[in-house]
Design an enzyme around this catalytic site. Sequence first.
Site, short mmCIF file in Angstrom:
data_model
loop_
_atom_site.label_atom_id
_atom_site.label_comp_id
_atom_site.label_asym_id
_atom_site.label_seq_id
_atom_site.Cartn_x
_atom_site.Cartn_y
_atom_site.Cartn_z
N ASN A 8 -54.48 20.80 44.43
CA ASN A 8 -54.85 21.40 45.72
C ASN A 8 -55.98 22.37 45.41
O ASN A 8 -55.75 23.47 44.91
CB ASN A 8 -53.63 22.13 46.30
CG ASN A 8 -53.96 22.89 47.57
OD1 ASN A 8 -55.07 22.80 48.09
ND2 ASN A 8 -52.99 23.65 48.07
N LYS A 10 -57.77 23.99 47.34
CA LYS A 10 -57.85 25.08 48.34
C LYS A 10 -59.31 25.28 48.78
O LYS A 10 -60.09 24.34 48.73
CB LYS A 10 -57.21 26.36 47.78
CG LYS A 10 -55.77 26.08 47.32
CD LYS A 10 -54.95 27.32 47.08
CE LYS A 10 -53.53 26.92 46.64
NZ LYS A 10 -52.68 28.10 46.37
N HIS A 97 -48.45 23.72 53.98
CA HIS A 97 -48.58 24.64 52.84
C HIS A 97 -48.31 26.07 53.33
O HIS A 97 -48.66 26.42 54.45
CB HIS A 97 -49.98 24.54 52.24
CG HIS A 97 -50.11 25.24 50.94
ND1 HIS A 97 -50.27 26.61 50.85
CD2 HIS A 97 -50.05 24.77 49.67
CE1 HIS A 97 -50.32 26.93 49.57
NE2 HIS A 97 -50.20 25.84 48.83
N GLU A 169 -42.46 24.61 46.83
CA GLU A 169 -43.32 25.67 46.32
C GLU A 169 -42.74 27.03 46.69
O GLU A 169 -42.96 27.51 47.81
CB GLU A 169 -44.73 25.57 46.91
CG GLU A 169 -45.49 24.32 46.53
CD GLU A 169 -47.01 24.55 46.57
OE1 GLU A 169 -47.62 24.33 45.52
OE2 GLU A 169 -47.55 24.94 47.61
N GLY A 175 -49.77 31.33 42.64
CA GLY A 175 -50.88 32.17 42.18
C GLY A 175 -50.46 33.47 41.51
O GLY A 175 -51.27 34.37 41.35
N SER A 215 -47.89 28.20 40.17
CA SER A 215 -48.25 28.67 38.81
C SER A 215 -48.03 27.64 37.71
O SER A 215 -47.68 28.00 36.58
CB SER A 215 -47.49 29.97 38.47
OG SER A 215 -47.91 31.01 39.33
N GLY A 236 -52.42 24.40 42.00
CA GLY A 236 -53.49 25.11 42.69
C GLY A 236 -54.57 25.51 41.71
O GLY A 236 -55.43 24.72 41.33
N GLY A 237 -54.50 26.76 41.25
CA GLY A 237 -55.53 27.35 40.37
C GLY A 237 -56.01 26.46 39.23
O GLY A 237 -57.21 26.29 39.03
P1 13P Z 1 -51.08 27.88 41.99
O1 13P Z 1 -50.94 26.69 41.08
O2 13P Z 1 -52.43 28.52 41.91
O3 13P Z 1 -49.95 28.83 41.83
O4 13P Z 1 -50.99 27.32 43.49
C1 13P Z 1 -49.95 26.49 43.84
C2 13P Z 1 -50.22 25.91 45.17
O5 13P Z 1 -50.24 26.61 46.17
C3 13P Z 1 -50.49 24.47 45.25
O6 13P Z 1 -50.42 24.01 46.55
#
Ligand code: 13P
Length: 254
Positions: A8, A10, A97, A169, A175, A215, A236-237
């Site tokens: 993702n 974002k 989300h 999640e 994050g 994370s 995410g990150g």
């Molecule tokens: P992180 O991996 O940055 O924690 O984000 C998770 C997320 O929101 C994926 O949709």
Amino acid sequence: MEKLIIGNLKMNIVSDVERENYFKSFKKSIRNKKLKQTKIILCPPTIHLETFTKKIKNKNVSFGAQNVYYENKGSYTGEISPAMVKNFGGEYVIIGHSERRKYFNETDKTVNQKIKLSLKEKLQPIFCLGETSEERKSGELKNIISKQLKKGLADIPKNKIFKVIIAYEPIWAIGTGDIPTSENIMEVQILIKKILVDNFSLNINKLPKILYGGSVNYRNAKNLCLDVGMDGVLVGGESLHPVDFLKIVEVLDK
Ligand code: 13P
């Protein structure tokens, strides 16, 4: 069973230069990797979706959007529909989300409407759910997960629920680098399976895929996914760094 690694991205990749760098790094990182049991799904901002499908051609990689509206066409300024995503190369869409629930008034009802139209358009929804740390501390975990799951999937026929990918999640893990224990994840995984069997009459041997997100990195991917029997991860990150993202893929391909 095949594991899914969903990126993702974002609201990132803000320029042509950044996008080209991403493609270069992604292609370099995936080259020569023989993936046997993993599938990668990249969900960039929708403005990049078509370019992603054209620039990244790999049999292990598919694409999706991060949100859609629950109508296909018409006077809805600023929105993107499931039909558009489908027709421009997307096969998946992230729905519900926590960032959309928090900043854009997404409710269980709109999540349900979006899942329904996406399924109708043959887009596979990646349905996100999870609790805040306050909800967990106050003993509300089970209620919150049950409510989100039951309302999100309300009135969807059994044979279609199988196509929904469920992503657990925990909001406090997104994050933050703060990750749940194996027991925390397994508790929610069992709860989700129980609701799918008891409330939606699904067969225990034919349940939708259930992923973990929050994370995730290549160092913790084994603990957060393989060791607890999850079907993949929503990243995410780390999905913004192809080198490290592909390391997660390698861990889960074992
Ligand atoms: P992180 O991996 O940055 O924690 O984000 C998770 C997320 O929101 C994926 O949709």
